[in-house]
Design a protein around this motif. Structure first.
Motif, PDB file in Angstrom:
ATOM      1  N   ARG A  40      -4.850  13.320  -5.365  1.00  0.00           N
ATOM      2  CA  ARG A  40      -5.655  13.615  -4.146  1.00  0.00           C
ATOM      3  C   ARG A  40      -4.942  14.015  -3.137  1.00  0.00           C
ATOM      4  O   ARG A  40      -5.073  14.054  -2.019  1.00  0.00           O
ATOM      5  CB  ARG A  40      -6.766  12.568  -3.900  1.00  0.00           C
ATOM      6  N   GLY A  41      -3.833  15.021  -3.638  1.00  0.00           N
ATOM      7  CA  GLY A  41      -2.749  15.362  -2.453  1.00  0.00           C
ATOM      8  C   GLY A  41      -2.132  14.253  -1.796  1.00  0.00           C
ATOM      9  O   GLY A  41      -1.534  14.445  -0.485  1.00  0.00           O
ATOM     10  N   LYS A  42      -1.972  13.227  -2.393  1.00  0.00           N
ATOM     11  CA  LYS A  42      -1.323  11.881  -1.476  1.00  0.00           C
ATOM     12  C   LYS A  42      -0.389  11.522  -2.604  1.00  0.00           C
ATOM     13  O   LYS A  42      -0.434  11.409  -3.805  1.00  0.00           O
ATOM     14  CB  LYS A  42      -2.141  10.903  -1.033  1.00  0.00           C
ATOM     15  N   GLU A  43       1.109  10.999  -1.943  1.00  0.00           N
ATOM     16  CA  GLU A  43       2.031  10.418  -2.670  1.00  0.00           C
ATOM     17  C   GLU A  43       1.399   8.717  -3.113  1.00  0.00           C
ATOM     18  O   GLU A  43       1.082   8.019  -2.104  1.00  0.00           O
ATOM     19  CB  GLU A  43       3.385  10.383  -2.147  1.00  0.00           C
ATOM     20  N   ILE A  44       1.412   8.352  -4.180  1.00  0.00           N
ATOM     21  CA  ILE A  44       0.942   7.075  -4.766  1.00  0.00           C
ATOM     22  C   ILE A  44       2.071   6.388  -5.164  1.00  0.00           C
ATOM     23  O   ILE A  44       2.727   6.833  -6.296  1.00  0.00           O
ATOM     24  CB  ILE A  44      -0.195   7.051  -5.724  1.00  0.00           C
ATOM     25  N   LYS A  45       2.573   5.268  -4.551  1.00  0.00           N
ATOM     26  CA  LYS A  45       3.561   4.193  -5.210  1.00  0.00           C
ATOM     27  C   LYS A  45       2.949   3.253  -5.808  1.00  0.00           C
ATOM     28  O   LYS A  45       2.075   2.536  -5.368  1.00  0.00           O
ATOM     29  CB  LYS A  45       4.594   3.913  -4.013  1.00  0.00           C
ATOM     30  N   TYR A  46       3.384   2.968  -6.950  1.00  0.00           N
ATOM     31  CA  TYR A  46       3.134   1.868  -7.694  1.00  0.00           C
ATOM     32  C   TYR A  46       4.079   1.177  -8.794  1.00  0.00           C
ATOM     33  O   TYR A  46       4.852   2.068  -8.978  1.00  0.00           O
ATOM     34  CB  TYR A  46       1.611   1.996  -8.276  1.00  0.00           C
TER      35      TYR A  46
END
Length: 347
Positions: A40-46
């Motif tokens: 969704r156009g965002k950087e997701i860290k997990y």
């Protein structure tokens, strides 16, 4: 995708699955890796789990681990975008006694939209905001139900409508309870401002007389709180806790504190302040010590023994009805004679 290996490895040699490189069943170990993906156009860290073959050391695809990773990723996406979660969607269905398909139809969405969300699909931000709104706002749900009732069955409509009415009644009851909880605070602030200078001890007694005379002349209680028969006379514990920091000194309050009393309440409290507030806290204490409600409640106790016995409202009501008859109190201003007589009796 960026993978940074975290020094955390689980030795799980008992885990076996098919390795596409070895073309045979192989044992595997699991490593946890910090991963960055874009959604969704965002950087997701997990933190992602990855299985590795113990023979060739290549990554292995394990279905249950993939499902766990997707669950963690979706949870992070919801967190980053502030998206409603599955439990909250279930709460909506239960709160309004409505099914998945009827709710989807009411909101103008596809019939299976809510079902998909409950199966793990992530709503768009706008859809999520709509769901959050109806979760929190019964009136909004009511508006949507009335505007779109033709989209659902009569049975579903009636069931949801009845539930909304129950919720509204419950909210009104809670609102009334909260109002009553704060009423004694408003009366206290009113007294403090009218007096200008007042100690916590005197405030307690003026609250007591305000409650007693308001009930006597209106038939209603000024506030719901009960007072206790303490050593120094009637005490409302919540007010004691609020102003005990002032000890025997004068109470100070902010000018911004609201006073929410109607005209009759304000007038009766004003008369109590005028005819009883002219005495010190110690004099007021002695006045209440000479009255039957405090005496009866503390029956069997010495004057210097503390207790938290509640002075029953019925004791207070009965006593002041007798006062009204004895002193022929026609209006609230007539309490002046009673206060003067009470003062003379203890001196």
């Amino acid at each position: 995708m960026i993978n940074n290996l975290i020094n955390k490895e689980h030795n799980m040699s008992e885990n076996i699955d098919f390795c596409e490189v070895c073309l045979d069943d192989r044992a595997y170990t699991i490593k946890e890796e910090e991963t960055i993906e874009y959604a969704r156009g965002k950087e997701i860290k997990y933190i992602k789990k990855q299985a590795y073959c113990t023979e060739c050391h290549n990554p292995m695809y394990i279905g249950k681990i993939n499902d766990e990773n997707l669950e963690v990723l979706y949870s992070k996406i919801r967190e980053v975008d502030n998206i409603i979660n599955i439990e909250q969607i279930k709460e909506i269905l239960e709160k309004y006694s409505i099914g998945k398909r009827p709710l989807s139809s009411l909101l103008g969405w596809g019939e299976l939209t809510i079902t998909r969300y409950l199966d793990g699909d992530i709503p768009t931000k706008s859809y999520s905001d709509t769901l959050k709104l109806i979760l929190e706002d019964v009136n909004k749900m009511s508006e949507i139900l009335e505007n779109n009732k033709s989209k659902i069955s009569e049975v579903a409509y009636r069931k949801c409508r009845n539930r909304i009415e129950e919720l509204k009644k419950s909210e009104l009851a809670i609102s009334a309870d909260e109002s009553n909880e704060h009423k004694i605070d408003n009366v206290a602030i009113n007294i403090i401002r009218k007096c200008g200078e007042i100690t916590p001890l005197a405030l307690q007694k003026l609250l007591y007389y305000s409650q007693a005379f308001y009930k006597l002349f209106t038939g209603d209680y000024l506030f719901d709180n009960d007072c206790e028969a303490w050593i120094h006379g009637p005490v409302y514990r919540c007010i004691y806790d609020r102003y005990k920091c002032f000890g025997r000194g004068q109470i100070e309050i902010n000018d911004s504190d609201e006073i929410l009393l109607d005209e009759i309440e304000d007038y009766i409290v004003g008369c109590v302040v005028r005819y009883f507030g002219c005495y010190s806290g110690k004099i007021l204490e002695e006045m209440t010590h000479s009255e039957m409600p405090w005496i009866l409640t503390r029956r069997g106790l010495k004057k210097d023994v503390g207790c938290n016995r509640i002075i029953e409202k019925e004791f207070i009501d009965t006593y002041f009805k007798n006062v009204k008859d004895k002193y022929k109190l026609i209006s609230i201003d007539d309490i002046k004679e009673y206060s003067t007589t009470l003062f003379n009796s203890i001196n």
